[in-house]
Design a protein around this motif. Structure first.
Motif, PDB file in Angstrom:
ATOM      1  N   UNK A 178      23.578  21.782  71.398  1.00  8.49           N
ATOM      2  CA  UNK A 178      23.335  21.959  72.813  1.00  8.49           C
ATOM      3  C   UNK A 178      21.595  22.086  73.190  1.00  8.49           C
ATOM      4  N   UNK A 179      21.100  23.309  72.381  1.00  6.85           N
ATOM      5  CA  UNK A 179      19.790  23.606  72.729  1.00  6.85           C
ATOM      6  C   UNK A 179      18.675  22.626  72.222  1.00  6.85           C
ATOM      7  N   UNK A 180      19.035  21.895  71.033  1.00  6.72           N
ATOM      8  CA  UNK A 180      18.172  21.212  70.447  1.00  6.72           C
ATOM      9  C   UNK A 180      17.988  19.687  71.065  1.00  6.72           C
ATOM     10  N   UNK A 181      19.308  19.289  71.044  1.00  7.53           N
ATOM     11  CA  UNK A 181      19.430  17.904  71.347  1.00  7.53           C
ATOM     12  C   UNK A 181      19.687  17.391  72.698  1.00  7.53           C
ATOM     13  N   UNK A 182      20.358  18.503  73.662  1.00  7.45           N
ATOM     14  CA  UNK A 182      20.678  18.095  74.894  1.00  7.45           C
ATOM     15  C   UNK A 182      19.730  18.774  75.938  1.00  7.45           C
ATOM     16  N   UNK A 183      18.593  19.331  75.236  1.00  6.48           N
ATOM     17  CA  UNK A 183      17.249  19.894  76.190  1.00  6.48           C
ATOM     18  C   UNK A 183      16.285  18.843  75.953  1.00  6.48           C
ATOM     19  N   UNK A 184      15.894  18.098  77.016  1.00  5.23           N
ATOM     20  CA  UNK A 184      15.047  17.113  76.780  1.00  5.23           C
ATOM     21  C   UNK A 184      13.633  17.524  76.328  1.00  5.23           C
ATOM     22  N   UNK A 185      13.203  18.743  76.608  1.00  7.01           N
ATOM     23  CA  UNK A 185      11.758  19.108  76.063  1.00  7.01           C
ATOM     24  C   UNK A 185      11.820  19.559  74.554  1.00  7.01           C
ATOM     25  N   UNK A 188      12.412  16.255  72.161  1.00  5.55           N
ATOM     26  CA  UNK A 188      11.303  15.446  72.282  1.00  5.55           C
ATOM     27  C   UNK A 188      10.476  15.737  70.829  1.00  5.55           C
ATOM     28  N   UNK A 189      10.735  17.125  70.225  1.00  6.40           N
ATOM     29  CA  UNK A 189       9.920  17.359  69.040  1.00  6.40           C
ATOM     30  C   UNK A 189      11.193  17.896  67.948  1.00  6.40           C
ATOM     31  N   UNK A 190      12.377  17.133  68.069  1.00  9.73           N
ATOM     32  CA  UNK A 190      13.435  17.066  67.190  1.00  9.73           C
ATOM     33  C   UNK A 190      13.533  16.282  66.256  1.00  9.73           C
ATOM     34  N   UNK A 191      14.617  16.114  65.322  1.00  6.45           N
ATOM     35  CA  UNK A 191      14.842  14.987  64.401  1.00  6.45           C
ATOM     36  C   UNK A 191      15.345  13.799  65.047  1.00  6.45           C
ATOM     37  N   UNK A 192      16.011  13.973  66.116  1.00  3.87           N
ATOM     38  CA  UNK A 192      16.197  13.011  67.149  1.00  3.87           C
ATOM     39  C   UNK A 192      15.245  12.029  67.517  1.00  3.87           C
ATOM     40  N   UNK A 193      13.748  12.824  67.707  1.00  5.23           N
ATOM     41  CA  UNK A 193      12.621  12.210  68.385  1.00  5.23           C
ATOM     42  C   UNK A 193      12.030  11.239  67.172  1.00  5.23           C
ATOM     43  N   UNK A 194      12.200  12.078  65.820  1.00  8.70           N
ATOM     44  CA  UNK A 194      11.770  11.191  64.792  1.00  8.70           C
ATOM     45  C   UNK A 194      12.404   9.847  64.696  1.00  8.70           C
ATOM     46  N   UNK A 197      11.595   7.154  67.230  1.00 11.22           N
ATOM     47  CA  UNK A 197      10.089   6.391  66.818  1.00 11.22           C
ATOM     48  C   UNK A 197      10.315   5.643  65.641  1.00 11.22           C
ATOM     49  N   UNK A 198      11.303   5.592  64.679  1.00  8.96           N
ATOM     50  CA  UNK A 198      11.302   4.993  63.616  1.00  8.96           C
ATOM     51  C   UNK A 198      12.420   3.802  63.778  1.00  8.96           C
ATOM     52  N   UNK A 199      13.425   3.819  64.908  1.00  5.92           N
ATOM     53  CA  UNK A 199      14.399   2.758  64.955  1.00  5.92           C
ATOM     54  C   UNK A 199      14.416   2.197  66.307  1.00  5.92           C
ATOM     55  N   UNK A 200      13.742   2.643  67.269  1.00  7.11           N
ATOM     56  CA  UNK A 200      13.334   2.403  68.654  1.00  7.11           C
ATOM     57  C   UNK A 200      15.099   2.501  69.443  1.00  7.11           C
ATOM     58  N   UNK A 201      15.833   3.314  68.793  1.00  5.21           N
ATOM     59  CA  UNK A 201      16.816   3.788  69.484  1.00  5.21           C
ATOM     60  C   UNK A 201      16.567   5.049  70.041  1.00  5.21           C
ATOM     61  N   UNK A 202      16.916   5.249  71.418  1.00  5.89           N
ATOM     62  CA  UNK A 202      16.681   6.372  72.207  1.00  5.89           C
ATOM     63  C   UNK A 202      16.990   7.564  71.479  1.00  5.89           C
ATOM     64  N   UNK A 203      16.177   8.713  71.516  1.00  8.12           N
ATOM     65  CA  UNK A 203      16.709   9.951  70.953  1.00  8.12           C
ATOM     66  C   UNK A 203      18.004  10.559  71.624  1.00  8.12           C
ATOM     67  N   UNK A 204      18.306  10.130  72.848  1.00  2.00           N
ATOM     68  CA  UNK A 204      19.855  10.692  73.299  1.00  2.00           C
ATOM     69  C   UNK A 204      20.737  10.073  72.835  1.00  2.00           C
TER      70      UNK A 204
END
Length: 245
Positions: A178-185, A188-194, A197-204
């Motif tokens: 909840x805190x890391x992945x569903x908070x947009x700010x 943007x710095x989480x594993x999902x953001x990494x 950038x690698x796959x072009x699949x949105x972090x959400x």
């Protein structure tokens, strides 16, 4: 409620699981729970480390932080697939650890072995991968505590501690997602953001996928762990019968 194998719902286990999760939630900000939170962070970073080794990479160092942060620095073979596996292994690794604790302790009656294995895991992470003095001290201190617990604590208390750790881990995973992945700010710095950038699949999308997989894994493991196998409960020693004279 009965499963296909004939196992029935153990209401005592279920009540204890819910009680422990409720207590963890209520005392979430208590400093008493800080070591357990850092332990779950180590599960997360260990997930990254294990995945790095499985894809043929290497682990340079793992860091734990006083503020419950953590990081894993590893070298990976080139390829998007390797990056997807390693980046996904953090949140999913924590969920796997919580699920494994529940199943091993209550479905397979391996509570003492699980606590001993956790001691070995922490010692290995500390000796081989700790990147700073705090991480080393924390890993070795927890390894010693779990090793002594596995050796000397009564079986019932070992099971209760394992259930507490699994309940707390499940709760921490939910809060972490909840805190890391569903908070947009933060996302943007989480594993999902990494991965974005690698796959072009949105972090959400990665956030949704990891959340669904983690919750499904925890739910299925809790379902199986809370069902006792026929004859699989704690057995009391037989009572000797008096002979007739």
């Amino acid at each position: 409620m009965r499963t296909a194998s004939g196992a029935t719902l153990d209401f005592g286990r279920l009540a204890l699981l819910l009680l422990l999760m409720g207590a963890s939630w209520y005392f979430w900000y208590s400093p008493v729970l800080w070591p357990v939170k850092v332990l779950v962070v180590m599960m997360h970073e260990s997930g990254h480390a294990i995945a790095s080794l499985l894809v043929g990479g290497s682990v340079d160092r793992v860091h734990l932080q006083l503020n419950e942060g953590g990081s894993c620095f590893s070298r990976l073979p080139p390829g998007v697939f390797n990056r997807v596996i390693v980046s996904s292994a953090g949140y999913l690794g924590s969920a796997v650890a919580g699920a494994g604790l529940m199943l091993a302790t209550f479905r397979f009656r391996l509570g003492r072995a699980v606590m001993g294995a956790a001691s070995v895991w922490l010692a290995v992470m500390g000796f081989f991968y700790a990147g700073d003095l705090f991480t080393l001290a924390f890993c070795l201190g927890m390894a010693l505590a779990m090793g002594l617990g596995a050796r000397f604590l009564p079986t019932g208390l070992v099971d209760a501690l394992n259930l507490f750790l699994s309940a707390f881990t499940a709760l921490y995973v939910i809060f972490d997602l909840r805190d890391d992945l569903w908070n947009s700010a933060v996302r943007a710095q989480s594993d999902a953001a990494i991965l974005a950038s690698e796959t072009w699949v949105p972090s959400i999308v990665w956030a949704a996928l990891w959340t669904l997989l983690s919750l499904a894994l925890l739910a299925v493991s809790a379902y199986w762990a809370m069902h006792a196998k026929p004859g699989g409960g704690v057995k009391l020693p037989p009572v000797a019968r008096a002979r007739r004279v």
